[in-house]
Design an enzyme around this catalytic site. Structure first.
Site, PDB file in Angstrom:
ATOM      1  N   ASP A 101       0.855  -1.184   0.000  1.00 35.17           N
ATOM      2  CA  ASP A 101       0.000   0.000   0.000  1.00 35.17           C
ATOM      3  C   ASP A 101       0.897   1.241   0.000  1.00 35.17           C
ATOM      4  OD1 ASP A 101      -2.508   1.399   0.200  1.00 35.17           O
ATOM      5  OD2 ASP A 101      -3.253  -0.315   1.338  1.00 35.17           O
ATOM      6  N   ASP A 197      -3.122   4.582  -2.401  1.00 31.60           N
ATOM      7  CA  ASP A 197      -4.237   5.090  -1.618  1.00 31.60           C
ATOM      8  C   ASP A 197      -4.641   6.490  -2.078  1.00 31.60           C
ATOM      9  OD1 ASP A 197      -5.913   4.726   0.874  1.00 31.60           O
ATOM     10  OD2 ASP A 197      -4.858   6.572   1.411  1.00 31.60           O
ATOM     11  N   GLU A 252      -6.391   4.050  -6.172  1.00 31.28           N
ATOM     12  CA  GLU A 252      -7.701   4.298  -5.591  1.00 31.28           C
ATOM     13  C   GLU A 252      -8.169   5.677  -6.060  1.00 31.28           C
ATOM     14  OE1 GLU A 252      -9.913   3.975  -1.261  1.00 31.28           O
ATOM     15  OE2 GLU A 252      -7.927   4.910  -1.347  1.00 31.28           O
ATOM     16  N   HIS A 325     -11.092  -3.414   2.820  1.00 36.08           N
ATOM     17  CA  HIS A 325     -10.957  -2.973   4.210  1.00 36.08           C
ATOM     18  C   HIS A 325     -11.793  -1.734   4.536  1.00 36.08           C
ATOM     19  CE1 HIS A 325      -8.272  -0.421   1.924  1.00 36.08           C
ATOM     20  NE2 HIS A 325      -8.203   0.401   2.948  1.00 36.08           N
ATOM     21  N   ASP A 326     -12.292  -1.039   3.503  1.00 38.93           N
ATOM     22  CA  ASP A 326     -13.098   0.167   3.706  1.00 38.93           C
ATOM     23  C   ASP A 326     -14.581  -0.053   3.436  1.00 38.93           C
ATOM     24  OD1 ASP A 326     -11.079   1.898   4.490  1.00 38.93           O
ATOM     25  OD2 ASP A 326     -10.616   2.527   2.440  1.00 38.93           O
TER      26      ASP A 326
END
Length: 563
Positions: A101, A197, A252, A325-326
């Site tokens: 990440d 991210d 993202e 995860h979100d």
């Protein structure tokens, strides 16, 4: 249709690990790198090709690792750099790759760059961040103003997320050079790519103007999403770093259309391999945003998926995901996590693994893990959830039960409850007290039980992954939606050369029928995957589908590659 240029990241299946919740090796209640190392053979058995770690860098953990204080160190709770090196070696020995990440829209306020930046207005690091004497009206994604006053220098700094996550100033070439350097550092260690991210937020509109009041623009999204220099910065990153390594990249990107996604991922763009889009993730969000949960229609779901399938095909590359995860657990959100949990989890998995693009499996998805729905806010740990709860309570306009229903549906902690390995205490995740409570259904929903059951969700995932690997039509074939207005069944074909694949999915808890389109399908289609035992092995004029039934048919030519 000829096969597109073959690339390993197109043919891969990715497994996302949220390290804090995957496996605890030392009993402190927090997952760690040694815990992941102990489960590498499980990942190899599952059949995945790439593992993506959510952040493992040094962090104060204000936003669970997405606030980084040192990009070249491992968080002590997770282990050491020596542990990381052994883990990376273990993955490569098992012919799996590692994606890290990359969180570089912002740092932690405890990063040395920011410590220096807030020390004095004339500090060389001051311009690494974004400062103003007066804040504009932008709102943070986590609630409240996107600006925080630094009392020592009497200026405000921008934070699109937590106040402890100051945004970096990408207009400063020194910042970009620093980021390129840290990327090379990890790539030279042997990592195989990056998930970036909120990378679509790195360029802000010059002058940082106020957002118009009301509606979606009230939080300023138009001025910091897909900004004016974002593609310039990514092309520079590609030229300076990424093009020198054989890597996988996924960005993202909030609020992108397929047209905008092609600007990031187009095969002629030299930026990223693929992006995560959020159009499907917003399908159940009402006018009030994420927490304003609304019903959605199957035709709407199909329209969104099909739009991305059609418009990127042959020009860019899709990522495929239904949770991470979100996001809430996909079986609770898009399926049915009660009576038909197993069937609907398999049905959604069939969709994910027969569309065009690279599938991303989030830990626990492969056993059909569900939302948790804690009864008390004290049991939640997610900063976004807690902040929203406090805001709602302060406003006093909604009953607590209504607030908790929204949290049950949308909290990020739904995805972050510990992995359920066995029926042992805390799901076998830890011998201590877990940092976040385990979902109570671990006693009947866990890896150990599903691995022993040939008809489990877990073993169905193994079949899907193997099927995709053996049939290039799944990876490279084109896509045609059938019956777009049908509100019960999602059916589509994939074609590559003479090979045809038909996927038929019942999105309801009732029995449904599907009329196969006359003349559009070859005569030699045969059933190759089904989430129920038995069923029609050939495609007749009408298919009779059981609740949440999924079927995949393939021409007798099977795995012909179309070239």
């Amino acid at each position: 249709m000829k096969m597109a240029e073959r690339m390993w990241w197109k043919e891969a299946v990715v497994y996302q690990i949220y390290p804090r919740s995957f496996m605890d090796s030392n009993g402190d209640g927090i997952g760690d790198l040694k815990g992941i190392l102990a489960k590498l053979d499980y990942l190899k058995w599952l059949g995945v090709d790439v593992v993506w770690f959510s952040p493992i860098y040094e962090s104060p953990n204000n936003d669970m690792g997405y606030d980084i204080s040192d990009y070249r160190s491992i968080m002590a709770q997770f282990g050491t750099m020596a542990d990381f090196d052994r883990l990376l070696s273990g993955l490569h020995q098992r012919e799996m790759r590692l994606v890290m990440d990359l969180v570089v829209n912002h740092t932690s306020d405890e990063h040395e760059w920011f410590r220096q930046a807030r020390a004095a207005k004339d500090n060389p690091y001051r311009d690494y961040y974004i400062w103003r004497q007066k804040p504009n009206n932008w709102s943070s994604f986590f609630g409240g103003s996107a600006w925080e006053l630094d009392e020592k220098t009497n200026e405000y700094y921008l934070h699109l997320f937590s106040a402890k996550q100051p945004d970096l100033n990408w207009d400063n070439p020194r910042v970009r050079a620093e980021i390129h350097d840290l990327m090379r550092w990890w790539l030279d260690k042997g990592v195989d790519g990056f998930r970036m991210d909120v990378i679509g937020c790195i360029s802000k509109t010059p002058g940082l103007p106020d957002a118009p009041e009301g509606g979606k623009l009230a939080w300023g999204g138009a001025f910091f999403l897909n900004g004016p220099r974002v593609h310039e910065y990514l092309r520079e990153m590609n030229a300076e770093v990424l093009s020198h390594y054989d890597v996988m990249t996924v960005g993202e990107t909030l609020s992108v259309t397929p047209k905008e996604a092609l600007e990031y991922t187009g095969f002629n763009r030299a930026e990223l391999n693929m992006v995560f889009q959020f159009e499907l993730m917003d399908i159940d969000s009402g006018p009030g945003g994420k927490w304003d949960v609304r019903d959605w229609q199957v035709s709407e779901f199909k329209r969104i998926c099909s739009r991305w399938q059609r418009e990127l095909y042959g020009r860019g590359w899709n990522s495929l995901y239904l949770n991470n995860h979100d996001q809430p657990r996909m079986v609770s959100r898009f399926g049915q996590d009660g009576k038909y949990r197993v069937e609907s989890a398999k049905m959604l998995a069939t969709l994910l693994h027969t569309l065009q693009g690279t599938p991303f499996i989030y830990q626990g998805e492969e056993i059909g893990m569900t939302n948790v729905c804690f009864e008390r806010i004290e049991d939640y740990r997610d900063i976004e959830t807690i902040n929203w709860y406090k805001e709602q309570m302060a406003q006093g306009e909604r009953p607590v039960k209504e607030i908790m229903r929204s949290i049950c549906a949308k909290s990020r902690d739904n995805a972050r409850t510990p992995m359920q390995w066995s029926e042992a205490a805390h799901g076998g995740f830890t011998t201590g007290i877990p940092w976040l409570r385990v979902n109570p259904n671990y006693r009947t929903l866990n890896v150990e039980q599903e691995r022993a059951d040939a008809d489990s969700v877990l073993n169905y995932y193994r079949r899907l992954i193997r099927f995709r690997r053996e049939n290039p039509v799944v990876v490279y074939g084109d896509y045609t939606l059938l019956e777009p207005e049908d509100e019960t069944v999602y059916a589509f074909t994939r074609r590559l050369g003479e090979v045809c694949l038909l996927t038929v999915l019942n999105f309801t808890a009732g029995e449904q029928t599907f009329a196969s389109p006359s003349g559009l399908l070859p005569d030699n289609l045969r059933l190759v995957l089904c989430n129920y035992a038995g069923g029609e092995t050939s495609v007749g004029p009408t298919l009779h589908l059981r609740p949440y039934e999924a079927r995949v048919y393939l021409t007798a030519a099977g795995s012909a590659d179309g070239v």
